[in-house]
Scaffold this active site. Structure first.
Site, PDB file in Angstrom:
ATOM      1  N   TYR A 141       0.812  -1.217   0.000  1.00 39.94           N
ATOM      2  CA  TYR A 141       0.000   0.000   0.000  1.00 39.94           C
ATOM      3  C   TYR A 141       0.847   1.269   0.000  1.00 39.94           C
ATOM      4  O   TYR A 141       0.365   2.329  -0.344  1.00 39.94           O
ATOM      5  CB  TYR A 141      -0.907   0.030   1.235  1.00 39.94           C
ATOM      6  CG  TYR A 141      -2.182  -0.754   1.093  1.00 39.94           C
ATOM      7  CD1 TYR A 141      -2.184  -2.069   0.683  1.00 39.94           C
ATOM      8  CD2 TYR A 141      -3.403  -0.154   1.396  1.00 39.94           C
ATOM      9  CE1 TYR A 141      -3.356  -2.787   0.579  1.00 39.94           C
ATOM     10  CE2 TYR A 141      -4.591  -0.861   1.297  1.00 39.94           C
ATOM     11  CZ  TYR A 141      -4.564  -2.175   0.896  1.00 39.94           C
ATOM     12  OH  TYR A 141      -5.738  -2.870   0.800  1.00 39.94           O
ATOM     13  N   LYS A 191       3.484 -15.578   2.520  1.00 41.42           N
ATOM     14  CA  LYS A 191       3.654 -16.320   1.263  1.00 41.42           C
ATOM     15  C   LYS A 191       5.137 -16.614   1.128  1.00 41.42           C
ATOM     16  O   LYS A 191       5.812 -16.214   0.162  1.00 41.42           O
ATOM     17  CB  LYS A 191       3.095 -15.478   0.097  1.00 41.42           C
ATOM     18  CG  LYS A 191       3.057 -16.190  -1.235  1.00 41.42           C
ATOM     19  CD  LYS A 191       1.989 -17.265  -1.333  1.00 41.42           C
ATOM     20  CE  LYS A 191       2.091 -18.008  -2.652  1.00 41.42           C
ATOM     21  NZ  LYS A 191       1.224 -19.208  -2.713  1.00 41.42           N
ATOM     22  N   ASP A 223      -2.616 -18.522   0.806  1.00 38.52           N
ATOM     23  CA  ASP A 223      -3.637 -19.223   0.002  1.00 38.52           C
ATOM     24  C   ASP A 223      -4.307 -20.308   0.838  1.00 38.52           C
ATOM     25  O   ASP A 223      -5.529 -20.481   0.817  1.00 38.52           O
ATOM     26  CB  ASP A 223      -3.049 -19.766  -1.315  1.00 38.52           C
ATOM     27  CG  ASP A 223      -1.723 -20.502  -1.139  1.00 38.52           C
ATOM     28  OD1 ASP A 223      -1.159 -20.493  -0.012  1.00 38.52           O
ATOM     29  OD2 ASP A 223      -1.240 -21.081  -2.122  1.00 38.52           O
ATOM     30  N   ASP A 247      -6.134  -7.205   4.416  1.00 39.13           N
ATOM     31  CA  ASP A 247      -7.282  -6.585   3.759  1.00 39.13           C
ATOM     32  C   ASP A 247      -8.164  -7.668   3.141  1.00 39.13           C
ATOM     33  O   ASP A 247      -9.385  -7.698   3.353  1.00 39.13           O
ATOM     34  CB  ASP A 247      -6.786  -5.616   2.678  1.00 39.13           C
ATOM     35  CG  ASP A 247      -7.926  -4.967   1.921  1.00 39.13           C
ATOM     36  OD1 ASP A 247      -8.891  -4.532   2.580  1.00 39.13           O
ATOM     37  OD2 ASP A 247      -7.865  -4.894   0.679  1.00 39.13           O
ATOM     38  N   ASP A 251     -12.092  -9.335   4.664  1.00 39.19           N
ATOM     39  CA  ASP A 251     -13.372  -9.341   3.940  1.00 39.19           C
ATOM     40  C   ASP A 251     -13.918 -10.769   3.860  1.00 39.19           C
ATOM     41  O   ASP A 251     -15.109 -11.008   4.036  1.00 39.19           O
ATOM     42  CB  ASP A 251     -13.207  -8.799   2.507  1.00 39.19           C
ATOM     43  CG  ASP A 251     -13.487  -7.302   2.408  1.00 39.19           C
ATOM     44  OD1 ASP A 251     -13.194  -6.592   3.389  1.00 39.19           O
ATOM     45  OD2 ASP A 251     -13.989  -6.852   1.356  1.00 39.19           O
TER      46      ASP A 251
HETATM   47  C1  IPM Z   1     -10.186  -1.477   4.249  1.00 42.55           C
HETATM   48  C2  IPM Z   1     -10.477  -0.893   2.895  1.00 42.55           C
HETATM   49  C3  IPM Z   1      -9.350   0.036   2.505  1.00 42.55           C
HETATM   50  C4  IPM Z   1      -8.070  -0.788   2.493  1.00 42.55           C
HETATM   51  C5  IPM Z   1      -9.550   0.779   1.169  1.00 42.55           C
HETATM   52  C6  IPM Z   1     -10.812   1.598   1.159  1.00 42.55           C
HETATM   53  C7  IPM Z   1      -8.361   1.619   0.804  1.00 42.55           C
HETATM   54  O1  IPM Z   1     -10.674  -1.899   1.961  1.00 42.55           O
HETATM   55  O2  IPM Z   1     -10.018  -0.709   5.219  1.00 42.55           O
HETATM   56  O3  IPM Z   1     -10.146  -2.704   4.365  1.00 42.55           O
HETATM   57  O4  IPM Z   1      -7.780  -1.464   1.507  1.00 42.55           O
HETATM   58  O5  IPM Z   1      -7.346  -0.750   3.491  1.00 42.55           O
HETATM   59 MG    MG Z   2     -10.753  -3.848   2.789  1.00 43.56          MG
END
Ligand code: IPM
Ligand code: MG
Length: 370
Positions: A141, A191, A223, A247, A251
């Site tokens: 990032y 990884k 993975d 990240d 999710d």
């Molecule tokens: C998160 C989001 C952010 C990230 C985006 C919006 C930049 O997906 O906080 O998980 O990737 O960190």
């Molecule tokens: Mg995210």
């Protein structure tokens, strides 16, 4: 107690869910006799529109002068064509960097009343209680260079995965510290079969583990971790990993609870105020429609109370109120049960607020009879 909280509503559903969290905090203030002062400031697309910058200086100053920061969400399709420096996400990355928010805690726990909302089978998610510790200020990032180039006449591109050893160490130490107060197991995700950065990460993890003899360390390739999260998520206690893996895995892990709209997070700094934000994005498709799930944002406020203000009882009051409302079957569209009426954002907030305040009435009655 008196506390100053900077609120950064941001874009999309950010303002709606932030409003909800502030309502709940006001109710907590009323019930427990605290004074929360809210300062509103701009970030992301909203800040670009009004000031030309995704993170104006005023915002940063407001944050630095407050006891904690609450952030909604940033981003939206109207800024997708902007240059990298003028994207809403840039504001989020900058604030993480400027406030040194190196550790992002994303707890994922199974909620019995949401069992049918998860796409994963009941016997697999029952008992899930894990914490993702995501490194937040390094890796892909932030590494430089990150740019399009022409390399010997060929269009090409580079992003850089860069970490200092000490950056790896501090996030790993944080993960081990947190594991000590949980089930004492750390899964370090990398990884290492491909990336040099991961091989160094593993080395540092081993080194840190030596200082925590009572915490078990295991390594897992990313993975495989993605697969294990679906196959057998109860095996995990603390998962620690670099920025981008964290990240993605968080999710994925949110679906164990039924919805991305349920997961809060805390971003910790050792040098200044911490920041609390839901893990979900700005959901432009449902923005302004009173449909968003405010729970992730409200639970982020609870994390703030516990972590930044040591208000454990107050945090529990919010968490209990949320559970109570969910258990009674009130749900936003993302987690609504089949055949049931979905509740609007504002109604959800009102119900949670009532549950926070109702406890006050109940405990007052209890003290009268005690
Ligand atoms: C998160 C989001 C952010 C990230 C985006 C919006 C930049 O997906 O906080 O998980 O990737 O960190
Ligand atoms: Mg995210």
């Amino acid at each position: 107690m008196k506390k100053k909280i900077t609120v950064l509503p941001g874009d999309g559903i950010g303002p709606e869910v932030s409003r909800g969290a502030v309502e709940i905090l006001k109710a907590v203030g009323e019930r427990f006799n605290h004074q929360f002062d809210f300062i509103y400031s701009l970030i992301g697309g909203a800040a670009i529109e009004q000031t030309g910058s995704p993170l104006p200086d005023k915002t940063l100053n407001d944050c630095k002068q407050s006891d904690a920061v609450l952030l909604g969400a940033v981003g939206g399709p109207q800024w997708d064509q902007n240059p990298p420096e003028l994207r809403p996400e840039k504001g989020l990355l900058q604030i993480r960097k400027e406030l040194e928010l190196y550790a992002n805690l994303r707890p994922v726990s199974f909620n019995p009343s949401l069992i049918e909302s998860s796409p994963i089978k009941e016997n697999i998610i029952t008992g899930v209680d894990l914490l993702i510790v995501r490194e937040l200020t390094g890796g892909l990032y932030f590494g430089k260079p990150s740019a399009r180039t022409i390399d010997r006449g060929e269009e090409s591109v580079v992003d850089t995965l860069y970490y200092k050893r000490k950056e790896m160490k501090r996030i790993l130490v944080t993960a081990f510290e947190l594991a000590k107060n949980r089930r004492s197991k750390v899964t370090s995700v990398d990884k290492a079969n491909v990336l040099e950065s991961s091989r160094m990460w593993r080395e540092v993890a081993e080194e840190v583990a030596r200082d925590f003899p009572n915490v078990q360390l295991e390594h897992m390739l990313v993975d495989n971790a993605a697969m294990q999260l679906i196959k057998n998520p109860t095996q995990f206690d603390v998962i620690v990993t670099e920025n981008m893996f964290g990240d993605i895995l968080s999710d994925e892990a949110s679906m164990l609870t039924g919805s991305l709209g349920m997961l809060p997070s805390a971003s910790l700094s050792t040098t200044g105020p911490c920041l609390y934000e839901p893990i979900h994005g700005s959901a432009p498709d449902i923005a302004g429609q009173n449909k968003a799930n405010p729970v992730a944002m409200i639970l982020s406020a609870a994390m703030m109370l516990r972590n930044s203000f040591q208000m454990d009882e107050e945090a529990k009051a919010i968490e209990n109120a949320v559970n109570q409302v969910l258990a009674a079957g009130h749900r936003t569209p993302d987690v609504v049960q089949e055949g049931k009426r979905a509740v609007k954002t504002e109604e959800m907030v009102e119900r949670i607020k009532a549950a926070v305040l109702d406890h006050a009435a109940i405990s007052n009655i209890m003290s009268i009879y005690a």
